[in-house]
Structures are given as C-alpha cells and as structure tokens.
Design an enzyme around this catalytic site. Sequence first.
Site, PDB file in Angstrom:
ATOM      1  CD  GLN A 183      -2.636  -1.263   2.612  1.00  0.00           C
ATOM      2  OE1 GLN A 183      -2.803  -2.341   3.169  1.00  0.00           O
ATOM      3  NE2 GLN A 183      -3.141  -0.138   3.115  1.00  0.00           N
ATOM      4  NE  ARG A 205     -13.035  -0.318   5.204  1.00  0.00           N
ATOM      5  CZ  ARG A 205     -13.700  -0.811   4.185  1.00  0.00           C
ATOM      6  NH1 ARG A 205     -13.872  -2.104   4.046  1.00  0.00           N
ATOM      7  NH2 ARG A 205     -14.217  -0.014   3.286  1.00  0.00           N
ATOM      8  CB  CYS A 206      -8.431   0.651  12.669  1.00  0.00           C
ATOM      9  SG  CYS A 206      -8.182   1.606  14.139  1.00  0.00           S
ATOM     10  CD  GLU A 247      -8.634   3.628   7.883  1.00  0.00           C
ATOM     11  OE1 GLU A 247      -7.672   2.861   7.852  1.00  0.00           O
ATOM     12  OE2 GLU A 247      -8.534   4.807   8.254  1.00  0.00           O
TER      13      GLU A 247
END
Lengths: 157, 792
Positions: B224, B374-375, B744
């Site tokens: 990423q 996803r935080c 998120e």
Amino acid sequence: MSNHHIRVTVNGDVQEADVDARLLLVHFIREDLNLTGTHIGCDTSHCGACTVLVNGTAIKSCTYFAVQADGAEVSTVEGLAQNGDLHPIQEGFREMHGLQCGFCTPGMMIASIALLEQNPNPTEDEIRWGISGNLCRCTGYINIVKAVQYAAEKMQE
Amino acid sequence: MPEIQGLGHSRKRVEDARFIRGRGNYVDDLKVPGMIYLDLVRSPLARAKIKSINSEKALEVPGVLAVLTGETLKEYDVHNMPTLMNEHQMVLPLDTVEYQFQEVAGVLATSRYAAADGVAAVEVDYEPLEPVVDPFKALEPDAPLIWPDRPKWADVPEEERSNHIWHWEKGDKEATDKAFEEAEVTVKENLYIPRLSAAAIETCGCVAKWDAVEGQLTLWMTTQAPHAIRTVFALVTAHLGLSEEKIRVISPDLGGGFGGKVYVYPGYVIAVAASIVTGSPVKWIEDRTENLGTNAFGRDYHITAELAGKKDGTLTALRIKTTADHGYVDAAANPLKWPAGLFNICTGSYDFKNAFVEVDGVYTNKPPGGIVYRCSFRVTEAVHTIERLADLMAHEVQMDPAEFRKKNFIKPEQFPYQSVLGWEYDSGNYAGALDLAMDMIGYDELRKEQAEKRERGEFMGIGISSFTEIVGAGPSHSFDIIGLKMFDSCELRVHPTGKVIARFGTKSQGQGHETTFAQIIAEELGIPADHIKIEEGDTDTAPYGLGTYASRSTPVAGAAGAMAARKVRDKAKKIAAHLLEVSEEDLEWEQGKFFVKGSPDQAKTIQEIAFAAYTDYPQGMEAGLEAVSYYDPPNLTYPFGSYICVVDIDRGTGEVKVRRFVAVDDCGIRINPMIVEGQIHGGLTMGFAPALLEEISYDENGNMYGSSFQDYLLPTSVETPKWETGTTVTPSPHHPQGLKGVGESATVGAPVAIVNAVVDALWHIGVRHVDIPMTPPKVWALLKEHGAALEQ
C-alpha cells in the site's frame, strides 16, 4: 508421482496436457493455460475466489485436481464475454458497483451464473444463500446482490 | 465531448473494465522468464531455541535449488530488518523463534509444488521454551525475556531489559484525578478488544528480480506504500550496493489491503535476498494460514476506562489505562511520535474539560503488527471505549442514550474545536447526524416495541454509536513514518489535445482511485473525467508519496490533485490572456473555459488552451501544461457519523441477530456517492465481523486459534446485515475541496453500536458489558449466569 494426459475444453478451446496427478485445477488454469482471472484466496475451499464451472457446475478449483477435469467442459471468467459483448452478470457487477478490489469478482460472477442457471428468478435471500460460498471483503455484499438481480432481469428479457 | 463528471457524480468505475473480464494484474498473475519459487519453513512452536537446521533431505527433492537460513542472510547482514517503530525484527532467525508460524528458512525450487516438498523435508531441531502469551504476565518481574538477542538491547545492562516497550500518556492527570474525586457519578469498565487479521482475499506476495549486470532490483509486491518501501530497502541494502535509483517497487492491482499490506514482511526480504543469491527472479506468495498466522494484526488492546459526570448527565472527566500487546517486537506502522496511534481521539464526540489517557506497550510471543484492519491508527479502540462508556453512564443516570449523547456533544458553533487531549477538530454537526439516524430507524417506536417485548420476555436491544474519526495523516509538524513526512503528491500533465495523465503517491486497493481522482481533477479543470488517466504504484514513474492507509488518500493525495490542477489553471489563464489578447485580470473562469468578463462569447476552452500550450504560447513562457503538488495538510480531517443498531437475542441459543442497522455518515463533500456508499457497506461489514465473528486468540502455549477461514470467520452474504445508509454533509474547512475521507469510518464506528445494542437488550437482567466477539456461546453463558437462558 504419476503423470497423466488430460484433455479439457476450457471456454470452448480444447486443451491437452500431461500433468502431475496432484496438480490442482486452479494451477492448471492459471499457470499452464495463463488464464489468471481465476484467483486463489484460501487454499481450503472457503473463499470461492477460484470458482469455475465444470460441466456447468460451480466448483472450487483449488480443491479439485486437474485430472478430475479430464474430458470435461470448464468455464472461467475469461469465457464470459462473447464477441466483445459482456455477459449480463459482468454488466450487473459494473452497473451496480458490485466490486471494489476485484479479487473475489470472477469467482463471485461464476457462482452467480451457476445460481441463475438453477434459479433464473431468485429472491434476495436465495441470492444470498446462493453466493454464500464466496467471500468478499470489500463490498458488504449489498451491491453484489443487486448485480445478480440485474443479471437475472437481463437474462429473462 | 463526454460529461465532465466532477465532484458528486456517481461515475461508473474505470477499473471495472479489467476486473470483470478477469484481466486484473495481481502479483500472483505475474510470470517473469526464468522465475523460481520461494516457500517458507515456519515454526510450529511459539517459542523455541533452534538447535539445528538440516537441509540435506530438502536439497535431494527434485526441483529444489537451495535452502536459505538466518546464517545465509547474516553473511549479507540482512538477517534482521528495521521496523517502522525504530526497532528490529528477524527476517530469518539465528537462535530463537518467538511466535508460532515464524519464518525459519526459505526453500527455493523450480515450481511451487517442489518448493512445498522442500519445506516439508527441511529438518529443524527445536528446543521448546516457555512462551509468554499474556501481556500482563509478560510484565511480571520473573517473566522470561522475549527475544533476548534483540539488537536494541546490545548496549543495555541486563537488569534494565524487560518486556515493557514504552509508556505513553496524554492529558492532565492531576486535574483529571481531581475531577473524579469531585464527581457525582462515575462508571468504570474493563474492555478487551481482541486481535484481528485484515484478511484481504488476496494474500501477500512478491516477485523479486535482481539484475546483476544493471545493478537493478525490480520488486513487484503487494504494498500500500511503494515509495516508503523503496526508501527502506535503499537504506538497509546500501551496503550490498543497492541504490535507490535502481530499486523499482511496483505495486500492481491489490486484492484488498485494509492495512495488512503496509508492512514489510520477512518473506519479501527473503525473496529479494534469494534473487540476489541465485540470480533468478523469485516469486513468493503466502497461503492463507501464513497470512492469518503471521501478517500484522489489528487491535489487541486491554483497556480500563472510567467516566465521571454529574447526576444531570453532564460528562466531566475521562480516564483510560491501556495495555497494548505488540507481539515479539514493536513493528506497528504508526507515525513515530504516536506509539499508540491517535488513541487520544478517545474523548470522541463529547466536550470534555478533563481527560487523561495512558498506554503501555508490551512484548509477547505473538506476531508483530498493531494497526491493521481498516482503522486509522487505533481510532477503533478509542471509539469503542468512549461509546461503550457513554452508554454505561447514560444507563447509570437513567437517561436515554440518544438524549445523553446530544447533551454532551461538541456543538456545531464550537468548531474548530480544541480537544483537551490535543486535537483541533475541523468541523462537525453531531446532533444533525444522530437526529437523521433516529428518524430513519424510527427510534421512539423502537423503544416502545422494546418495552412491549420485554414484558413478553423477548430480548431486543437498541444501540447507538456517535463516533468521531480522525484521518488524513498528516501535517508534517506531527506526522512521519521513519522520518518521512506524511505529505502526498500528484504530478499532472495536460497533453496537446486536452487529455490528462495524473500520477499519485498513493495506491488503491479497491477504493477506486482511477475513477475518483479523475473526478477531483475534472472538477478543477473542467476536462471530462473520461479524458483523465490516473496512475499509481510504480516508484519509477509516480511522484513520491506515503501511500494509502489510515483513510489518507482523499484528504492528502486528493488535495494534491486539486492543488496541481489549480497550478495548471493558473498557467492556462496566462495562455488564455495571450490568445484572447486581454490581461489576466480581465478573465473569469467557468468550469472548462476562461472568458472575458462581460463578454462570454470571447472564450477559450481548456482544450484550446492546452493545444496552445504546445503550439502558440506567449513569448518568454515555457511550453507545456503540467504541474506537481506535494501537499502537506494543515490539519487532519474529522469525519463523523451516528449509527443505530437493533438486535434480537435468541434466549435459547445466545445468537445475536442484527435486525436493522442505520448508518449516517458525514465525510464532508462526496467525490463519488456510489463509491462512498460502497466503502461504507464494506466498512460496516468489517465492523460487524469483529463484533460477532472474528477473533485471533492463542492458547497458553502460544498456539493460534484462527489460522484458516474454518475458524477465522469472515462474514458471508447470509449473516451480513442489510445496511441502511444516510448522509449529512459538513465540508472540511481546510481541504481545498471540502473532502474528509471515508474508508475506515464505518469499521471504526460500527462494532460498538452492536455491543451497545446487546447490552441494552440485557441491561434489565443485570448485564453491563460484553466483550467482542459476541458469539452465541458467550452470550448464552451470560444469559445463563443471569438466569435468563432458555433451556429445553
């Protein structure tokens, strides 16, 4: 290890190869035939990213030997569009935003086609059960359900 | 000319064309001539001394070419690698293994089948050591020291070495303690937020290709953050002769990321080393057990939290103490100043005058990680804590949880709002979002239904979560990853016929940047989005950026796109003035063209101007029409929302059924409402999952539960609720287009709404808290404990 000659029709093309007995169908498709649209997500038949049709039945090709497909007709995502025209399920996924990262999408579309073959006009719950062997981490499934509904309507026209 | 399709347009995705045809380019799809395969020997034990590694039988397996061990890598001094938290972790071990499934050796072979055969034939003699699984036991004075050979202890006296990594605190302890002493009401709860795995459907992997003649390393990898990774590789391999201009990291299509593909895993480094050692390109692809068993984790926070308030429901103080289980090394991907991420957003949506938060990081015999799933940097843990406590306090003072929240919300007129723990919230209208959610779900009717059902002995609960996110890291004064400031970038070039290529420092993993970033530029230049090509992920071509995670692409790289477009527009104005023979001051912009004030017929379109930039530009001006922006955001952005969940609990089985779930999200202006909705659907599902299904846990020997999808339970289409979504729009005042980011939010806000609903359903029988995941056995045990289980 024993070696076997197999003859498989993939997306209408006859393919012949000598393969190890233990070669998985998904590796045969991806690496021997270079059809990389079929993916591997879990190796344990839970995620369904590797779903293909064998003689019209949706199977998880990561737990299916290439030799088992000897003499069979195999369909993968690469065979869905005909003469440049998208299959209704492909259109449905695009129109209803049924995909994000795209990794589960080929398997999900193949599973949906198998569902619609058996049940051309499924209810929402029937769709949800029908695709429950395929995991998606991005969409929360709502738009995938809509994509299948779109395809169902289109295919009945 | 196609429609412009700027902001607010539900444009169909550009990416889909290849994905629906099976024509994506994921890393395992790549074949490089001469490529060989790497597979890894992994430890079956959580902690052990490696007495010997015998490769003889493996090397006899047909197709096996070589076996790499820590000793091999030590020759090149790459047996350890730095983490993003200024520590080291093992690439391959020399002496001990410190978690189950840790990499022990690499087998290279001509096929993946031969490599797997080779792995099975490597003989490792382990001497088992007692693992430390519980972080509290790890802190006890007689606890065994985890990884005694870690490089950071080389110059530290033995008595000063311990499993305690760091202590971090924020806020005024004294004032907070005083507020608690003076409080009319206090509530306290222990919460455990378990380990999670991002579990993208595509596992991690790479192809490493070393060209010894050119001195060129090309690394296709699931990352990423390709640019930061290239720099890290350049820094740690300089002694081997690798040089940053000859390291090319390419992040192809990613099959999901969710934070799990930010990290550098040992497998990548072993693949690179293997390519250098053998001279062949090397492919390494994880299987699912390796992915779940060793990838960076999320959460694993043991939290004790207290709230103080008045009897009328006014909140006065918040106090939190947390133990963070980091595994055997701190390899989180936090900004350096923030070892506990942005956990001090824990005051949430409420106006606190006093707060104090402290976190202690601890080593255990588990894999490292810390902020995936996803935080955005520990925000889920913060939201879970404050929203759980808010509900407890509301029940304690016998107020409706919605009314209680509204009473304590930061009010719209208080923005920009300075929080007592140090953040400046940019904008918000919290009551607006909660009111909409209550209208959508029919809150008052549901409360009546709940009362009636309770009379009949049926357990139904309603739970609220009014969360505040903090994303868009981040401003350079506070945010960096190993010293690299957290800006992001866009290089934008307009071709002579008015078409555009724009490259960004980010990397989409399903977010749809090829679609939405084009809309950002279309909005600014009036060039149709269909004429704008977006590229990311190749460090040889894309401008430097810190990548896509923590919901930062839209607020940071998106802003860079808008700013680059505005620079292009500035030059376009000069060219337009030249073409129209007027001064710049006489020109006005309307999307897609400049015209002479008061004379709209005298105009030049952006396409005409682009052509002139190469054919008829003013004397003294350089040709071309392009711009670069490296955007350093002035502040973070603060998306927010209110979620309301309705659950029914089966008293016979303990099953929690989410009957309805309304999610109102405010992420500022929406670039593409269709894509935003899609992200919220997915985010909610990744909030539902840990609330009811997913958990990674360990037995007392450090053996992992949850190392396949058989027992790490991703939600299927059948369990996943039918999400109902709503929208409010409060633009960010500092983002050039008013955007905030949304990736998120839903995962951060959703789990605690479900917990609050379950506790609400069980409050009258005496239940005050349930830790996630709220599995049927856990809930049934609670029902039984409180005399409410139905037994045949």
